[in-house]
Design an enzyme around this catalytic site. Sequence first.
Site, PDB file in Angstrom:
ATOM      1  N   GLY A 114       0.728  -1.001  -0.167  1.00  0.00           N
ATOM      2  CA  GLY A 114       0.053   0.072  -0.064  1.00  0.00           C
ATOM      3  C   GLY A 114       1.049   1.166  -0.098  1.00  0.00           C
ATOM      4  O   GLY A 114       1.956   1.343  -0.151  1.00  0.00           O
ATOM      5  N   GLY A 140       4.011   0.960   2.859  1.00  0.00           N
ATOM      6  CA  GLY A 140       4.842  -0.331   2.945  1.00  0.00           C
ATOM      7  C   GLY A 140       4.342  -1.352   2.737  1.00  0.00           C
ATOM      8  O   GLY A 140       2.949  -1.493   2.291  1.00  0.00           O
ATOM      9  N   LYS A 198       9.978   0.859   5.240  1.00  0.00           N
ATOM     10  CA  LYS A 198      11.204   0.978   5.163  1.00  0.00           C
ATOM     11  C   LYS A 198      11.461   2.727   5.641  1.00  0.00           C
ATOM     12  O   LYS A 198      10.866   3.383   4.839  1.00  0.00           O
ATOM     13  CB  LYS A 198      11.545   0.819   3.599  1.00  0.00           C
ATOM     14  N   ASP A 238      -9.209   7.524   6.656  1.00  0.00           N
ATOM     15  CA  ASP A 238      -9.440   6.960   5.054  1.00  0.00           C
ATOM     16  C   ASP A 238     -10.357   5.776   5.238  1.00  0.00           C
ATOM     17  O   ASP A 238     -10.064   4.703   4.590  1.00  0.00           O
ATOM     18  CB  ASP A 238      -8.008   6.760   4.592  1.00  0.00           C
TER      19      ASP A 238
END
Length: 768
Positions: free
Chosen positions: A481, A484, A503, A602
Amino acid sequence: MPSCLLFFSIFLLLFPFSTQLQSSQAWSLLRIQRLLNYPPFLSNWNNYTDICYAEPNPYVTVVCYEESITQLQITGNGTSPPLPRNFSINSFFTTLTRLPNLKVLSLTSLGLWGSMPTKISRLSSLEILNMSSNFLYGIIPPEISDLKSLQTLILDHNMFTGSFPEWVSSLSLLAVVSLKNNTLDGPLPDSVKSLDSLRVLDLSLNSLSGPLPDLKGLTNLQVLNLEGNYFGPDFPSLGKKVVTLILRKNRFTGGLPSDLTSYYMLERLDISYNRFVGPFMPSLLSLPSMRYLDIAGNRLTGMLFQNMSCNYGLAYVDLSSNLLTGSLPACLTSNLKNRVVLYSANCLALRDKSQHPNSFCLNQAFAVGILPHKQKKESVHKTTVAISVVAAVAGAILLVGLLMVFFLRRANTRKAMKRPPRRLIVHASNGYPSKLLADARYISQTMKLGALGVPSYRSFSLEELEAATNNFESSSYMGEGLHGQMYRGRLNDGSLVAIRCLKLKRSHSSQNFNRHIELISKLRYRHLVSALGHCFEYYLDDSTVSRLFLVFEYVSNGTLRSNISGGGQKLTWTQRISAAIGVARGIQFLHAGIIPGLFSNDIKATNILLDQNLVAKISSYNLPVLTENMKSEVVGGISSNGSKEHIGRAIGGDKVDIYDFGVVLLEIITGRPITLHIDVEAMKDQLQASMTADGAARKMNMVDSLVYKGCCKESLQTVIEVCSRCLSKEPTDRPSVEDVLWNLQFAAQVQDAWRGDSHSSEGSPIIL
Ligand SMILES: *[C@@H]1O[C@H](CO)[C@@H](O)[C@H](O)[C@H]1NC(C)=O
Ligand SMILES: *[C@@H]1O[C@H](CO)[C@@H](O)[C@H](O)[C@H]1NC(C)=O
Ligand SMILES: *[C@@H]1O[C@H](CO)[C@@H](O)[C@H](O)[C@H]1NC(C)=O
Ligand SMILES: *[C@@H]1O[C@H](CO)[C@@H](O)[C@H](O)[C@H]1NC(C)=O
Ligand SMILES: *[C@@H]1O[C@H](CO)[C@@H](O)[C@H](O)[C@H]1NC(C)=O
Ligand SMILES: *[C@@H]1O[C@H](CO)[C@@H](O)[C@H](O)[C@H]1NC(C)=O
C-alpha cells in the site's frame, strides 16, 4: 320624410345610449381601479380621462371598438403580494361583466385572490384570457366552457387544484392552453384528443400523473410541455409537427421511440430526469431543426463516435448522467460560440475525472435490463404497508426500551473509554514506553485489563517475524500500500498476523519512535484491526532504525466491499447494519478513545475488514508514523487523503471520517462499489429524492435488491437518512459519531423486531 324621421329617431335613440354605455364602462374601470386598491400604475385614471384614448403605459392597455372596451390588459409589478383581505373577487368579476364586449382580458400579477367566480361565463366574447401570477385557487370553473370563442386560456402560476378540465373539448377553437405551475392532479383526460386547433399545451409544474392519451390526432400541436409532473410510463404518441417537447422530470420509463428521429421540425427536446433506458439515437443531434437537446439523468446507452454529425444550429446539448460509451463526437466539441455541451457522468473515453469507467455503464445497463416488473412493485408496496403498520407499533414500543438501554450503555462506554487513555497518559509521562512494553510482567497486567480477545501488545524480535513469514517469502506477501508492504505470518503459537513493513527513509534512533509506539500500542479495540506489537530492524553500523515492522491481528473474512458486492455470499441487511455500527464505534474510538485522537482515517469499504464472526474492523487508521515517513519521500508532504480536507480536529477533521463513513453507508445501502466522488454526489441526490413520499419507486431502484427484499422499511429509511446527513457538503451539517451510532442502533432494533418471531438465524447478533 318618414324615413328621415325614422333615421333621426334612431340616431336619437342610439347616441345617448352609446355615450351612456361608454361612461358606464369608464365607471367600471374606475371601480376596478378602486377594487385593486389604487395601484400606482393606474394613477392616471380619473373621472376626466378618456380611457379609450389614454396615454399608453407598459402596465395598462385598453382598446375600444365602437365605444366599447374590447381589450383590457393590466399587468402588475413583478411578484405582487395578494390584495388586502377586504378584496372581493366576486365584486371584481361582477364589475368585469359590465364590459361584455371584452375579447382580450389579461389581468396578471395583480395579487387577485379567491376562487374564480362562475360569472366569468358572461364574458361571452372572450377570445384570450390570461390571469397568470395571481393567487386564484379552487377548481378551474367549468363555466369557462361557455366561452365558445375562447382561443387562449392561460392560468399559469396560480394555485388551482382539481383535475385537468375535461370540458375543454367543448371549446373547439382552443389553440393555447397553459396551466403551468398550479397544483392540478389526476390524469390528462382523453377529451384533449378532440382539440383539433391546439398548438400549445403547457401543463408543467403540476402533479398530473398517469399515462398520456394518444395525441397523434393533434396535428397542429407544436409545443407540449409536461415538465415536473408524474406522467408515464410510455413516451407520448405525437404528431410529427412537434417543435418543442419537454418531458423533463416525470416518470417516463422504457425506450425512446425510434420514429423520434423523423420529427423534422423538432427544435427543442428535453427528456431529462426520467428513467428512460435503452439506446440513445445519435441522429437526434443532426435533426435539421434541433437547437436544444437535453437527455441528462436517464439510463440511455449506446456508443458515440468521433465522426458523428450534428446540426449546425445546435446551441445546447446535455448528455450528462447516462450510460453512454465511446468518444464525444467532434462536432460537439468544435469551438462554436455560445454552444453549451454537457456530458459528465457517462462512460465516455475522456481523460478527465467526469466519467465513470466503462464497466460501470455495462453493469448499470445490465441492471436496468433486469429491473423487477410492475406486478412485483405492487406486491412489494402492499407488504410495505402491512410491514409499516407492524413496524410502527413495534418501533414505538422498542424505542422506549432502546432509549433506556442506549443511554445506560452509553454511560458505560463513556466510562470504559475514559479509563484507558488516563492509564496511557501515565506512560507518556515516564517517557520510556517501549522499555515498559518490553517488560513481560507489565504486559501480563495490561492483558488482564484489556479484555479484547487478542494477545496484548509487545515488541517482537526480527527472528520471530522472519520465522513467521518464512523469511518474508513471496507466498506470505499480501500486497503493497501507500505505507509499505504487508505480509501474512503465522506465529509460534499458531496465530495468524499481518505484518506491515515500513522502510524508513531517514535514520532515527529507536528513541525517536517512542511517541509513535506508544500511540500504536493503544490501537486495540474490538472494531479496529488491532496492533499486536512492533519490531525495529537496526543498521549494523550506527544502530539507527532501518525498518519498522508493525504487527496487527490478521482478519480473515475479506473486506466489507467484497462482502457486499463481491462474488460470494452477501451480507443481509441485519449484518450490514451491524457492520456499520462496528465501523462507527471504531471511528468513535479513534476520535475520542485514545489521546491524541486519530482523524481522517481514510474510512472506505475496502479498508474495513470482517472477521469470522463478521465483526467489522477498521484497518486504515491515520498513523502519524506512516504519514511522516511518507513526507520525507514526497515533496510537499501529501497525506494519504490527498485532496481531502486537512487533518486535525480543529478544522473539522472528525467530520472527514463521518463523510467517508457516509460513503460506506451508501455502499451498504446500494450494494454497489463506489470509487468515484462524482458517483457519491449523484447517488446522494437520488437518495435524497427517494426519501420523499413519492420516492418509493426510486428507492427500490437505488437500494440493493437483496436489502430491499429483506429489510424493514423504517430501518432502511433511518439508515438512508443518516447516510444522507453524513454526506452533507458542510462539515458542520454532518452528524456527530454519537448521533450516527444512535440512529444505526435504532435501525438495528427496528429491523430485529421486524424479523421478530421468525427466529431466522441469519447473521450475527447485534452488539449493543
Ligand atoms: C414597481 O416596483 C418597483 C420596485 O419594486 C418600483 O420602483 C416601481 O415604481 C413599481 N412600478 C409601478 C408602476 O408600480
Ligand atoms: C368622480 O366621480 C364620482 C361620482 O361620479 C365622485 O364621487 C368622485 O369624487 C369623482 N372624482 C373626482 C376625482 O372628481
Ligand atoms: C381595503 O382596506 C384598505 C386598508 O387595508 C383600504 O385602504 C381600502 O380602501 C379598502 N378597500 C375597500 C374596497 O374597501
Ligand atoms: C400572459 O401574461 C403573462 C404575464 O403578463 C405574460 O408573460 C404572457 O406572455 C401572457 N401570455 C400571453 C399568451 O399573452
Ligand atoms: C410558481 O408559482 C409561485 C406562485 O404561485 C411562484 O412563487 C413560483 O416562483 C412559481 N414557480 C415557477 C417555477 O415559476
Ligand atoms: C465512424 O467511425 C466508425 C468507427 O470509428 C466507423 O465504424 C463508421 O463507419 C464511421 N462512420 C462514418 C459515417 O464515417
